[in-house]
Design a protein around this motif. Structure first.
Motif, PDB file in Angstrom:
ATOM      1  N   TYR A   1       6.755  23.765  54.682  1.00 42.57           N
ATOM      2  CA  TYR A   1       8.076  23.227  54.986  1.00 42.57           C
ATOM      3  C   TYR A   1       9.004  24.370  55.389  1.00 42.57           C
ATOM      4  N   TYR A   2       9.831  24.091  56.377  1.00 35.86           N
ATOM      5  CA  TYR A   2      10.898  25.008  56.766  1.00 35.86           C
ATOM      6  C   TYR A   2      12.199  24.217  56.715  1.00 35.86           C
ATOM      7  N   ILE A   3      13.102  24.654  55.849  1.00 35.25           N
ATOM      8  CA  ILE A   3      14.381  23.972  55.694  1.00 35.25           C
ATOM      9  C   ILE A   3      15.475  24.848  56.300  1.00 35.25           C
ATOM     10  N   PHE A   4      16.037  24.395  57.390  1.00 33.90           N
ATOM     11  CA  PHE A   4      17.161  25.075  58.024  1.00 33.90           C
ATOM     12  C   PHE A   4      18.428  24.464  57.418  1.00 33.90           C
ATOM     13  N   TYR A   5      19.120  25.239  56.611  1.00 35.75           N
ATOM     14  CA  TYR A   5      20.273  24.673  55.915  1.00 35.75           C
ATOM     15  C   TYR A   5      21.554  25.372  56.349  1.00 35.75           C
ATOM     16  N   SER A   6      22.627  24.609  56.423  1.00 40.85           N
ATOM     17  CA  SER A   6      23.920  25.201  56.765  1.00 40.85           C
ATOM     18  C   SER A   6      24.754  25.358  55.501  1.00 40.85           C
TER      19      SER A   6
ATOM     20  N   GLY B   1      27.418  29.192  58.530  1.00 43.79           N
ATOM     21  CA  GLY B   1      26.201  29.752  59.084  1.00 43.79           C
ATOM     22  C   GLY B   1      24.987  28.920  58.734  1.00 43.79           C
ATOM     23  N   ILE B   2      23.822  29.407  59.147  1.00 44.35           N
ATOM     24  CA  ILE B   2      22.552  28.700  58.956  1.00 44.35           C
ATOM     25  C   ILE B   2      21.523  29.667  58.385  1.00 44.35           C
ATOM     26  N   GLY B   3      20.751  29.221  57.402  1.00 44.70           N
ATOM     27  CA  GLY B   3      19.672  29.998  56.810  1.00 44.70           C
ATOM     28  C   GLY B   3      18.375  29.204  56.830  1.00 44.70           C
ATOM     29  N   ILE B   4      17.276  29.865  56.466  1.00 47.54           N
ATOM     30  CA  ILE B   4      15.959  29.206  56.468  1.00 47.54           C
ATOM     31  C   ILE B   4      15.246  29.456  55.147  1.00 47.54           C
ATOM     32  N   MET B   5      14.854  28.376  54.483  1.00 46.15           N
ATOM     33  CA  MET B   5      13.989  28.457  53.309  1.00 46.15           C
ATOM     34  C   MET B   5      12.640  27.839  53.677  1.00 46.15           C
ATOM     35  N   TYR B   6      11.570  28.300  53.048  1.00 46.47           N
ATOM     36  CA  TYR B   6      10.264  27.733  53.387  1.00 46.47           C
ATOM     37  C   TYR B   6       9.328  27.777  52.189  1.00 46.47           C
ATOM     38  N   GLY B   7       8.235  27.022  52.289  1.00 43.18           N
ATOM     39  CA  GLY B   7       7.238  27.009  51.226  1.00 43.18           C
ATOM     40  C   GLY B   7       6.305  25.825  51.346  1.00 43.18           C
TER      41      GLY B   7
ATOM     42  N   MET C   1       8.203  21.804  47.964  1.00 41.09           N
ATOM     43  CA  MET C   1       9.661  21.711  48.014  1.00 41.09           C
ATOM     44  C   MET C   1      10.323  22.259  46.746  1.00 41.09           C
ATOM     45  N   LYS C   2       9.595  22.302  45.654  1.00 42.38           N
ATOM     46  CA  LYS C   2      10.153  22.798  44.404  1.00 42.38           C
ATOM     47  C   LYS C   2      10.085  24.317  44.303  1.00 42.38           C
ATOM     48  N   ARG C   3       9.430  24.957  45.255  1.00 44.31           N
ATOM     49  CA  ARG C   3       9.243  26.405  45.205  1.00 44.31           C
ATOM     50  C   ARG C   3       9.545  27.035  46.556  1.00 44.31           C
ATOM     51  N   LEU C   4      10.714  26.767  47.097  1.00 45.88           N
ATOM     52  CA  LEU C   4      11.095  27.338  48.365  1.00 45.88           C
ATOM     53  C   LEU C   4      11.540  28.794  48.195  1.00 45.88           C
ATOM     54  N   ARG C   5      11.343  29.577  49.221  1.00 44.33           N
ATOM     55  CA  ARG C   5      11.760  30.972  49.198  1.00 44.33           C
ATOM     56  C   ARG C   5      12.362  31.331  50.557  1.00 44.33           C
TER      57      ARG C   5
END
Length: 334
Positions: A304-309, A318-324, A327-331
């Motif tokens: 998963y790649y979560i692009f969050y504002s 701004g916008i950042g990216i979490m992934y993993g 979903m309970k262990r995003l980095r």
């Protein structure tokens, strides 16, 4: 010294060592969590071309292709939103081939729309991007608010190359915003039909649109354990897992939508949705310390790649990216 006394002393020393070790372990764990929370867990702010030279993009939607489409694998729509200024909240498209580095596709004229009378009562918002495989084209959607007339319109433009876009047309419209709004529409195109999720008056609704026919709105029962309500959303269908997946920012009090976190839920039938879980929270002092906003969910190669504002305490967005894989262990991706 008696043997029993020696044994007792050894036992007591082991107990003392165990207690000291436990205290050190707990203290280290707390310190590590705080360090991780501020500097590792949350993403750095990624650099976007916002056309305003301020790197203040907001409300992203990212789609990907197995192979490059017109030169790029990843396409993102978002709004420019410097200092939360809705008069500059207009739809923009960026592209990437590595998820980290984003730029404008050569030849595009961003932003794709600017209201003639942009002010606090007339403004754009809430972009979304869709690939129409039947026509091999990108379709961008955004929400236009006219508070003077009390109307809200979802506009759309299409492009066969991602650079040249058609004139905007009306996709959905509400003549009475107080009765019906289309906040943060999340759209999936499927065989001539648009599946649409949106937020109105604290709730998530679902409709379908085929041609000019729009179905009656259906309320989705998405209930948070803490009693929060949904604000801005994105929805995808995960073909690998055969489920719909939703990410949302949520709030406790509609008059105080600050410090929002990002939540995740899923459904196998788009009827029964699981209780949302919190997956990303604001940092304590970085670019996203003020609160989080609309996110985009991308799933590929079992990740998963979560692009969050989000925004900081001075309202710089701004916008950042979490992934993993979970979903309970995003980095942080960057």
């Amino acid at each position: 010294m008696k043997k029993s006394n020696i044994i007792d002393r050894i036992k007591n020393s082991y107990i003392l060592m165990f207690l000291i070790f436990s205290i050190v372990l707990i203290t280290s764990s707390v310190i590590f969590r705080n360090i991780k929370y501020d500097n590792i867990v949350n993403s750095n702010k990624i650099t976007m071309n916002t056309t305003l030279n301020n790197n203040q993009g907001y409300h992203p939607k990212v789609i990907s292709f197995e192979k490059e489409w017109n030169g790029y694998k990843y396409w993102m729509s978002f709004t420019t939103y410097p200092k939360k200024d809705e008069t500059k909240e207009n739809p923009v498209v960026n592209v990437s081939n590595d998820i980290k580095t984003w730029e404008e596709p050569e030849g595009i004229k961003n932003p794709l729309d600017i209201p003639e009378n942009a002010d606090e009562e007339h403004y754009n918002s809430d972009t979304h991007l869709v690939y129409n495989e039947d026509l091999d084209q990108l379709e961008i959607f955004w929400r236009y608010v006219d508070d003077e007339k009390g109307e809200v319109t979802i506009f759309t433009k299409t492009s066969t190359d991602g650079r040249n876009w058609t004139p905007k047309t009306v996709f959905l419209k509400s003549s009475v915003r107080k009765k019906l709004d289309y906040v943060s529409p999340a759209i999936i195109y499927e065989k001539g039909k648009y599946k649409i999720w949106y937020v109105d008056k604290k709730n998530v609704y679902y409709i379908e649109k085929s041609g000019d026919t729009v179905t009656k709105p259906r309320l989705l029962e998405i209930k948070y354990a803490n009693g929060y309500r949904t604000w801005h959303i994105d929805v995808i269908y995960n073909n690998d897992k055969k489920i719909y997946e939703l990410v949302a920012c949520a709030y406790e009090n509609i008059n105080y939508r600050e410090k929002m976190s990002v939540y995740y839920s899923y459904s196998s039938d788009n009827i029964k949705w699981e209780t949302p879980i919190e997956i990303i929270t604001p940092s304590t002092k970085n670019w996203d310390a003020g609160g989080l906003y609309r996110s985009s969910i991308l799933y590929e190669n079992e990740k998963y790649y979560i692009f969050y504002s989000g925004y900081d305490i001075n309202d710089n967005v701004g916008i950042g990216i979490m992934y993993g894989e979970d979903m309970k262990r995003l980095r942080a991706f960057i």
